[in-house]
Design a protein around this motif. Structure first.
Motif, PDB file in Angstrom:
ATOM      1  N   GLU A  98      -4.611  10.323  -8.134  1.00  0.00           N
ATOM      2  CA  GLU A  98      -4.140  11.487  -8.895  1.00  0.00           C
ATOM      3  C   GLU A  98      -3.085  12.305  -8.146  1.00  0.00           C
ATOM      4  O   GLU A  98      -2.212  12.903  -8.761  1.00  0.00           O
ATOM      5  CB  GLU A  98      -5.332  12.371  -9.277  1.00  0.00           C
ATOM      6  CG  GLU A  98      -6.083  11.774 -10.454  1.00  0.00           C
ATOM      7  CD  GLU A  98      -7.445  12.378 -10.682  1.00  0.00           C
ATOM      8  OE1 GLU A  98      -7.816  13.320  -9.960  1.00  0.00           O
ATOM      9  OE2 GLU A  98      -8.150  11.874 -11.575  1.00  0.00           O
ATOM     10  N   ASN A  99      -3.166  12.313  -6.809  1.00  0.00           N
ATOM     11  CA  ASN A  99      -2.192  13.110  -6.043  1.00  0.00           C
ATOM     12  C   ASN A  99      -1.039  12.246  -5.505  1.00  0.00           C
ATOM     13  O   ASN A  99      -0.435  12.568  -4.503  1.00  0.00           O
ATOM     14  CB  ASN A  99      -2.884  13.837  -4.883  1.00  0.00           C
ATOM     15  CG  ASN A  99      -3.558  12.880  -3.916  1.00  0.00           C
ATOM     16  OD1 ASN A  99      -3.901  11.768  -4.298  1.00  0.00           O
ATOM     17  ND2 ASN A  99      -3.757  13.309  -2.681  1.00  0.00           N
ATOM     18  N   TYR A 100      -0.789  11.120  -6.183  1.00  0.00           N
ATOM     19  CA  TYR A 100       0.207  10.194  -5.635  1.00  0.00           C
ATOM     20  C   TYR A 100       1.603  10.802  -5.565  1.00  0.00           C
ATOM     21  O   TYR A 100       2.363  10.559  -4.629  1.00  0.00           O
ATOM     22  CB  TYR A 100       0.194   8.867  -6.407  1.00  0.00           C
ATOM     23  CG  TYR A 100       1.144   8.805  -7.593  1.00  0.00           C
ATOM     24  CD1 TYR A 100       2.375   8.166  -7.494  1.00  0.00           C
ATOM     25  CD2 TYR A 100       0.807   9.391  -8.803  1.00  0.00           C
ATOM     26  CE1 TYR A 100       3.234   8.117  -8.575  1.00  0.00           C
ATOM     27  CE2 TYR A 100       1.660   9.349  -9.876  1.00  0.00           C
ATOM     28  CZ  TYR A 100       2.874   8.709  -9.760  1.00  0.00           C
ATOM     29  OH  TYR A 100       3.726   8.678 -10.830  1.00  0.00           O
ATOM     30  N   THR A 108       1.981   4.224  -2.774  1.00  0.00           N
ATOM     31  CA  THR A 108       1.839   5.296  -1.769  1.00  0.00           C
ATOM     32  C   THR A 108       0.804   4.906  -0.706  1.00  0.00           C
ATOM     33  O   THR A 108       0.924   5.303   0.448  1.00  0.00           O
ATOM     34  CB  THR A 108       1.366   6.627  -2.414  1.00  0.00           C
ATOM     35  OG1 THR A 108       0.261   6.353  -3.238  1.00  0.00           O
ATOM     36  CG2 THR A 108       2.452   7.286  -3.214  1.00  0.00           C
ATOM     37  N   ILE A 109      -0.211   4.124  -1.102  1.00  0.00           N
ATOM     38  CA  ILE A 109      -1.288   3.791  -0.143  1.00  0.00           C
ATOM     39  C   ILE A 109      -0.717   3.013   1.040  1.00  0.00           C
ATOM     40  O   ILE A 109      -0.974   3.321   2.200  1.00  0.00           O
ATOM     41  CB  ILE A 109      -2.420   2.977  -0.817  1.00  0.00           C
ATOM     42  CG1 ILE A 109      -2.988   3.725  -2.025  1.00  0.00           C
ATOM     43  CG2 ILE A 109      -3.520   2.643   0.183  1.00  0.00           C
ATOM     44  CD1 ILE A 109      -4.056   2.947  -2.810  1.00  0.00           C
ATOM     45  N   LEU A 138      -6.482  10.362  -0.135  1.00  0.00           N
ATOM     46  CA  LEU A 138      -6.378   9.953  -1.545  1.00  0.00           C
ATOM     47  C   LEU A 138      -7.310  10.771  -2.438  1.00  0.00           C
ATOM     48  O   LEU A 138      -8.487  10.943  -2.123  1.00  0.00           O
ATOM     49  CB  LEU A 138      -6.727   8.470  -1.703  1.00  0.00           C
ATOM     50  CG  LEU A 138      -5.931   7.481  -0.843  1.00  0.00           C
ATOM     51  CD1 LEU A 138      -6.371   6.048  -1.148  1.00  0.00           C
ATOM     52  CD2 LEU A 138      -4.423   7.632  -1.067  1.00  0.00           C
ATOM     53  N   GLU A 139      -6.765  11.223  -3.567  1.00  0.00           N
ATOM     54  CA  GLU A 139      -7.594  11.889  -4.578  1.00  0.00           C
ATOM     55  C   GLU A 139      -7.563  11.051  -5.842  1.00  0.00           C
ATOM     56  O   GLU A 139      -6.523  10.501  -6.186  1.00  0.00           O
ATOM     57  CB  GLU A 139      -7.026  13.282  -4.886  1.00  0.00           C
ATOM     58  CG  GLU A 139      -7.269  14.267  -3.764  1.00  0.00           C
ATOM     59  CD  GLU A 139      -6.497  15.565  -3.957  1.00  0.00           C
ATOM     60  OE1 GLU A 139      -6.074  15.845  -5.101  1.00  0.00           O
ATOM     61  OE2 GLU A 139      -6.304  16.276  -2.950  1.00  0.00           O
ATOM     62  N   GLY A 140      -8.702  10.965  -6.520  1.00  0.00           N
ATOM     63  CA  GLY A 140      -8.740  10.190  -7.753  1.00  0.00           C
ATOM     64  C   GLY A 140      -9.676   9.008  -7.604  1.00  0.00           C
ATOM     65  O   GLY A 140     -10.571   9.011  -6.751  1.00  0.00           O
ATOM     66  N   ALA A 141      -9.442   8.006  -8.440  1.00  0.00           N
ATOM     67  CA  ALA A 141     -10.338   6.844  -8.438  1.00  0.00           C
ATOM     68  C   ALA A 141      -9.640   5.674  -7.777  1.00  0.00           C
ATOM     69  O   ALA A 141      -8.472   5.417  -8.055  1.00  0.00           O
ATOM     70  CB  ALA A 141     -10.691   6.491  -9.869  1.00  0.00           C
ATOM     71  N   TYR A 142     -10.366   4.987  -6.915  1.00  0.00           N
ATOM     72  CA  TYR A 142      -9.755   3.795  -6.328  1.00  0.00           C
ATOM     73  C   TYR A 142     -10.798   2.783  -5.878  1.00  0.00           C
ATOM     74  O   TYR A 142     -11.907   3.134  -5.481  1.00  0.00           O
ATOM     75  CB  TYR A 142      -8.842   4.151  -5.149  1.00  0.00           C
ATOM     76  CG  TYR A 142      -9.470   5.048  -4.102  1.00  0.00           C
ATOM     77  CD1 TYR A 142     -10.274   4.526  -3.094  1.00  0.00           C
ATOM     78  CD2 TYR A 142      -9.267   6.418  -4.141  1.00  0.00           C
ATOM     79  CE1 TYR A 142     -10.853   5.354  -2.140  1.00  0.00           C
ATOM     80  CE2 TYR A 142      -9.849   7.256  -3.196  1.00  0.00           C
ATOM     81  CZ  TYR A 142     -10.639   6.717  -2.201  1.00  0.00           C
ATOM     82  OH  TYR A 142     -11.222   7.538  -1.283  1.00  0.00           O
TER      83      TYR A 142
END
Ligand code: AGP
Length: 602
Positions: A103-105, A127-128, A153-157
């Motif tokens: 989400e914060n990419y 970005t990762i 990282l924020e969000g789902a992964y």
């Protein structure tokens, strides 16, 4: 929806990845790719479209000897389905695959770009890998660089990363998207669901949210926010035979035919002589419960809607049904005397999973009805009832819907028993009808031939209305959804009594109406609704045990002793209609355009 496969070991890696990705094809995807490091050499291949395109590209490549490898099927979320946007994403010396959404990419990307990093794709995933390499360039420690990366990282992964900086290791992390690790001796596999590794790995560990680590030297090092942790492997299922086509043209067709059989499995040990029993449920689950709320998406939502009539009519308990993606953002008022039920074939639907987490946070007891054991929704729920439909590969859900509806019907009776709201006469009637359900689901070859013949008259026009009343209204919604998913024709489900409040304005000979006219429930009411349409020259395909002279086409059903038997028999008719129209239109029945089997993003 995106799929991940990873492998570290001595076997041929390209084939393991491609075969694994093939097993995930049914989830839907628009591009695929693999990356392999062996003998310090990094290889990467990507292709848009079907996996065969990737096979063609890699045909002259074989990977022998020890190495690490990752593969991915992508279903576009950020950026178009192009080769550049396909995973694995590349840095200067590392590759990453990822399911979910960072989400914060954009924020991370802006920072990296400001430092001179060049991005090749439009994806959040890229970005990762750049963040990892930036960290690694600072500390020269791949493991620390990976930890620093995921902490941002924020969000789902669910993500796997390989790097020439540590060429014998796969780094992994999971948060909100499914991922598991398979084991067979010193061979280690990763996948986003267990089908790619069945037959390869013998044991499995399903990663929990917040877990991360690395695979090296045939071992897994596992961590979470509290540091290193141990884990227990469990045996992995071995039976893949059920997932093959068995001579049918399409998985969807096979799954329609299978419904009679799998329904026996669904009822086994639950439908007893004189009652319904769910040994997986603790009676306390219903203690102090005065209300039921159900959340689901798509087809699962339709089974939920059908069950709301049963919960109120049989169990005498108020029941509301909500589409999970709506529920999540409506700031719902939740009371702890509500049992929160989620329904999901895959158990991985992001909206449903998040709705469940919200309800749990609000202190509600939760029950999931699901087809996949150990799926995220099952693991997140206080209790679960499995539908036992077997693997469903067709993107258009059929047997999952049938078995969900059966579980919900049984559950309505189970709750009624617990609340003493059902008398013995009605209980007997319901149980008798249940016992006859598999018969009502048997596909009669004559019926199938008739639907094939009829389908040629329904390939054009300006749309379909599927209409019904009561539980046949959700069935009408489901019939319309099936048709639009695989035929790409416009179809809507409507309560038949609502047609006169607007939609009847569309009625003319080019409007196709599929009328569900059960004999055992409100027959006269729906008959007059259909007559109103006939009077306006709509083309009507009536499905009913009773002949209906005004219909242009008529399919006669047999099981009219109970509304649920009529429901299941008519469900098969609508499934066959959708299937045969799709076949005539030359569409991909099992993998319709734009759709994914498992929708793990919101
Ligand atoms: C069914 O034919 C659909 N492909 C879709 O609506 C599906 O039911 C929906 O995405 C929910 O999936 P789930 O049951 O796995 O949660």
């Amino acid at each position: 929806m995106c799929g991940i496969v990873g492998y570290v070991g001595k076997n041929e890696k390209k084939e393991i990845l491609l075969d694994g990705l093939q097993e995930l094809e049914y989830r839907g995807y628009d591009s695929a790719g693999i990356a392999i490091i062996e003998d310090k050499q990094l290889k990467n291949f990507k292709a848009v479209g079907k996996l065969q395109n990737l096979r063609d590209k890699t045909k002259d490549y074989a990977s022998e000897g020890f190495g690490v490898s990752i593969g991915h099927t992508r279903w576009a979320t950020h950026g178009k389905p192009t080769e550049l946007n396909a995973h694995p994403h590349m840095g200067a010396y590392s590759f990453v695959v990822h399911n979910g959404i960072i989400e914060n990419y954009q924020e991370l990307k802006d920072e990296l770009q400001a430092q001179g990093v060049k991005f090749l794709s439009q994806t959040d995933t890229e970005t990762i890998v750049h963040l990892f390499e930036k960290n690694h360039n600072i500390n020269n420690n791949p493991w620390k660089a990976f930890q620093d990366t995921i902490s941002k990282l924020e969000g789902a992964y669910a993500t796997l990363l390989i790097t020439e900086a540590d060429e014998e290791t796969i780094f992994f992390a999971k948060n909100g998207s499914p991922m598991l690790i398979g084991f067979n001796g010193s061979d280690i596999y990763f996948a986003s669901s267990d089908t790619p590794i069945i037959g390869k790995a013998t044991e499995v560990y399903y990663l929990e949210d917040g877990e991360f680590g690395y695979a090296k030297n045939g071992e897994i090092k596992l961590f979470d926010a509290n540091g290193a942790k141990s884990f227990s492997k469990q045996p992995l299922a071995t039976d893949k035979a059920m997932a093959q086509k068995d001579g049918y043209r399409f998985f969807m067709e096979k799954e329609i035919y299978e419904q009679a059989q799998v329904m026996n499995d669904t009822m086994m040990g639950r439908l007893l002589d004189d009652k319904i029993d769910f040994e997986e449920l603790d009676e306390n689950l219903f203690e102090n419960i005065t209300n039921i709320k159900i959340c689901a998406c798509g087809t699962s939502y339709h089974s939920a809607l059908a069950s709301s009539y049963l919960f109120e009519r049989i169990s005498k308990i108020p029941c509301q049904v909500e589409i999970a993606s709506e529920f999540r953002y409506k700031e719902p008022l939740l009371r702890d005397d509500t049992l929160f039920i989620t329904i999901s074939q895959s158990g991985e639907t992001a909206d449903t999973l998040e709705a469940l987490k919200m309800a749990k946070k609000a202190g509600l007891k939760s029950l999931s009805i699901c087809n996949v054991d150990n799926s995220s929704i099952v693991r997140e729920s206080d209790a679960a009832v499995l539908t036992r439909a077997g693997i469903e590969k067709g993107v258009a859900s059929t047997k999952a819907f049938a078995t969900q509806t059966m579980v919900l019907w049984m559950l309505a009776i189970y709750v009624a028993q617990a609340k003493n709201s059902i008398d013995s006469e009605l209980l007997k009637k319901e149980l008798d009808a249940m016992r006859h359900t598999p018969k009502a689901l048997v596909v009669d070859e004559k019926l199938h031939t008739k639907m094939t013949r009829l389908s040629k008259r329904y390939l054009h026009g300006h749309g379909f209305f599927f209409i019904g009343r009561d539980i046949f209204f959700p069935l009408a919604l489901e019939g319309a959804l099936k048709l639009k998913e695989i035929s790409y024709l416009h179809a809507e489900g409507y309560p038949s009594g609502e047609m006169k409040h607007g939609p009847i304005a569309l009625a003319d000979a080019e409007l196709f109406t599929v009328a569900l006219m059960p004999k055992s429930l409100h027959y006269d009411k729906i008959k007059s609704n259909v007559e109103e349409l006939c009077a306006r020259d709509a083309t009507v395909l009536a499905i009913s045990p009773d002949s209906f002279d005004l219909a242009d086409d008529f399919v006669k059903t047999k099981y009219d002793a109970h509304p649920m038997l009529e429901f299941f028999e008519m469900m098969v008719v609508t499934q066959l209609l959708a299937l045969e129209i799709s076949v005539r239109l030359g569409n991909d029945v099992d993998m319709p355009r734009n759709l994914a089997k498992s929708v793990t993003v919101e």
